[in-house]
Structures are given as structure tokens and as C-alpha cells.
Design a protein around this motif. Structure first.
Motif, short mmCIF file in Angstrom:
data_model
loop_
_atom_site.label_atom_id
_atom_site.label_comp_id
_atom_site.label_asym_id
_atom_site.label_seq_id
_atom_site.Cartn_x
_atom_site.Cartn_y
_atom_site.Cartn_z
N CYS A 149 -4.63 2.32 -2.39
CA CYS A 149 -4.04 1.39 -1.41
C CYS A 149 -4.90 0.16 -1.17
N CYS A 163 0.60 4.28 -2.82
CA CYS A 163 0.02 5.56 -2.40
C CYS A 163 0.68 6.74 -3.15
N CYS A 178 0.83 -1.21 0.00
CA CYS A 178 0.00 0.00 0.00
C CYS A 178 0.87 1.26 0.00
#
Length: 109
Positions: free
Chosen positions: A46, A21, A17
Motif C-alpha cells: 500500500c 492491498c 492503496c
């Protein structure tokens, strides 16, 4: 509104994630990752890359993990808004809720 990381992330910290991002708002604590509520732009990038499905839109957090919203917000009480996780690296703390949990076991993939 923001995204929230919940219990399945505790003691896993996959970091997929973080890599996904676009605004660098996912910070690494000692035992789990936290999304900064003021830096998150609600893009949702994410959520689909989390291998344990620990990321939820604020309104969609399952009932048993509702307290993780507060944990994500309060994690930043003394940090403020640093403007990006990469500047700080791993942070040597966790929210009290997370710190109090027993070690979490995860299946090997």
C-alpha cells in the motif's frame, strides 16, 4: 507491527492503496481510510501507491502524526476483525480525532 494511515489521507481517500492491498485490510471511514492492525500482514504494498504519502510503517510515523496509530487501532474497537473491508463497504464513522479535524484541502492534480 502494522502500517498506519495518517493526516494526508483525511478528506482525500484515493483508494489506490485499497486496490493494491492483497489481504483487504484497508477500511473506508467517512473522511479517511484505516488499516486494520490485526489483519495487516505488513507486506508494504500500500505504501508506494499512496499519492499523498499518508501511509507509514508503525515505527516510521512522523512525530506530528503519532496519534494516527491510535486512531487506526481504535477505529476497529466496535467492529472487531471483520475479515476484509470489501464485506463492509464504506463505514459511516471516523475516529474522534479525524471527525474533529476541520476540512482538509488538497491540491488538484
Amino acid at each position: 507491527m502494522t502500517y498506519v494511515i495518517a493526516q494526508p489521507c483525511v478528506d482525500l481517500k484515493d483508494l489506490a492503496c485499497v486496490e493494491e492491498c492483497p489481504v483487504d485490510c484497508i477500511y473506508e471511514g467517512e473522511r479517511m481510510l484505516y488499516i486494520h492492525p490485526d489483519e495487516c500482514v505488513d507486506c508494504g504494498a500500500c505504501e508506494p501507491v499512496c499519492p499523498v504519502e499518508a501511509i507509514f510503517y508503525e515505527d516510521d510515523v512522523p512525530g506530528e502524526w503519532k496519534s494516527y496509530y491510535t486512531a487506526n487501532v481504535e477505529f476497529f474497537d466496535d467492529l472487531g476483525s471483520p475479515g476484509g473491508a470489501a464485506k463492509l463497504g464504506a463505514i459511516a464513522k471516523d475516529h474522534a480525532l479525524i471527525a474533529a479535524l476541520p476540512p482538509q484541502e488538497h491540491e488538484e492534480t
